[in-house]
Design an enzyme around this catalytic site. Structure first.
Site, mmCIF file in Angstrom:
data_model
loop_
_atom_site.group_PDB
_atom_site.id
_atom_site.type_symbol
_atom_site.label_atom_id
_atom_site.label_comp_id
_atom_site.label_asym_id
_atom_site.label_seq_id
_atom_site.Cartn_x
_atom_site.Cartn_y
_atom_site.Cartn_z
ATOM 1 N N ASP A 91 5.738 -1.038 6.074
ATOM 2 C CA ASP A 91 5.753 -2.294 4.843
ATOM 3 C C ASP A 91 3.876 -2.743 5.004
ATOM 4 O OD1 ASP A 91 6.900 -3.431 7.301
ATOM 5 O OD2 ASP A 91 7.415 -5.569 6.461
ATOM 6 N N HIS A 92 2.979 -3.123 6.147
ATOM 7 C CA HIS A 92 2.083 -3.796 6.135
ATOM 8 C C HIS A 92 0.540 -2.283 5.825
ATOM 9 C CE1 HIS A 92 3.338 -7.389 7.027
ATOM 10 N NE2 HIS A 92 4.231 -7.008 7.744
#
Length: 276
Positions: A91-92
């Site tokens: 997600d990063h």
């Protein structure tokens, strides 16, 4: 309605996307979930008046989001010159390679597997772009490769998933270790106490106006949970799933798989210190 000033870290109200400090703008990724809160915060950092920007955590592999980050920088008259990662969770970091294609930038990270280019990141590094200065702070614990970035000119720190804008984070065992995480929280507390950092720019959730208060809350929360886990084991709850069901009974069951990772890290910590 809860007064935000009474919440841990004094979260800032209002829209999450947009300018947070004189040097930091957030572009919120469209990946909201129980684990990512409102979505991943992708940070565009630039010295006022500079034509160069740094992007921290491009976020998921979402073409629309990645292009929106580029467009946001360009509308401010900035060219993205460098991409940094706080850690490697998808997600990063999943969108980092595509973002590097869009911007022509290198990607710097602690984990060599995440880098694009020959430069990594290490404790004590100082990253300078267009007059902007970022200091690399090692904050392992959530993951082994977690980093934070101290932005001294704004008295701010970008914490990735080490400190969130709402709630608490997961110690993602076995990669994440509780002892490392507690040391990282103390390191962030030192930034607040000794270096005047007052603003947390987190990887998820709202900006926090009281960095020291947020970190103190995290340390107290971890101590409380650790004591609960120790007592649960003494009371006969042996497996991680049994401990989760007992200690995290007040937590949404959809979060129990993540809570089990933290419980495994806590059990390991207690065993290493001869407490169970």
């Amino acid at each position: 309605m809860t007064d935000a000033s009474a919440l841990p870290g004094q979260p800032r109200g209002g829209v999450l996307s947009g300018r947070a400090t004189p040097r930091a703008v957030n572009v919120l990724a469209p990946n909201a979930s129980v684990m990512t809160l409102d979505g991943t915060n992708t940070w565009i950092l630039a010295e006022p008046g500079s034509g160069l920007a740094v992007v921290v955590d491009p976020g998921p592999l979402d073409e629309g989001h990645l292009r929106h980050v580029v467009d946001t920088a360009e509308r401010a008259g900035q060219r993205v010159a460098l991409t940094l990662l706080t850690h490697g969770h998808p997600d990063h970091a999943e969108g980092a390679a595509r973002f590097a294609e869009l911007t022509g930038t290198k990607v710097r990270a602690l984990d060599p597997a995440l880098r694009l280019g020959d430069e990594g990141l290490a404790a004590g590094d100082v990253v300078t772009v267009g007059g902007l200065e970022l200091r690399v702070v090692p904050t392992p614990g959530h993951t082994a490769d977690s980093l934070s970035f101290h932005l001294p000119a704004d008295r701010a720190v970008l914490t990735g998933d080490t400190v969130l804008g709402r709630g608490t984070t997961v110690v993602a065992h076995p990669d994440g270790r509780l002892g490392d995480y507690l040391d990282s929280l103390r390191r962030l507390r030192s930034l607040a106490v000794d270096d005047g950092v007052h603003t947390v720019l987190p990887g998820h959730g709202p900006v926090l106006e009281d960095a020291q208060g947020a970190v103190e809350y995290y340390l107290a929360h971890r101590a409380h949970r650790l004591a609960q886990v120790e007592t649960a084991v003494e009371d006969g709850y042996r497996t991680p799933s049994e401990v989760v069901a007992h200690v995290y009974a007040d937590v949404d069951r959809s979060l129990w798989p993540a809570a089990e990772l933290s419980v495994r890290a806590q059990l390991e910590y207690l065993q290493e210190h001869g407490l169970i």
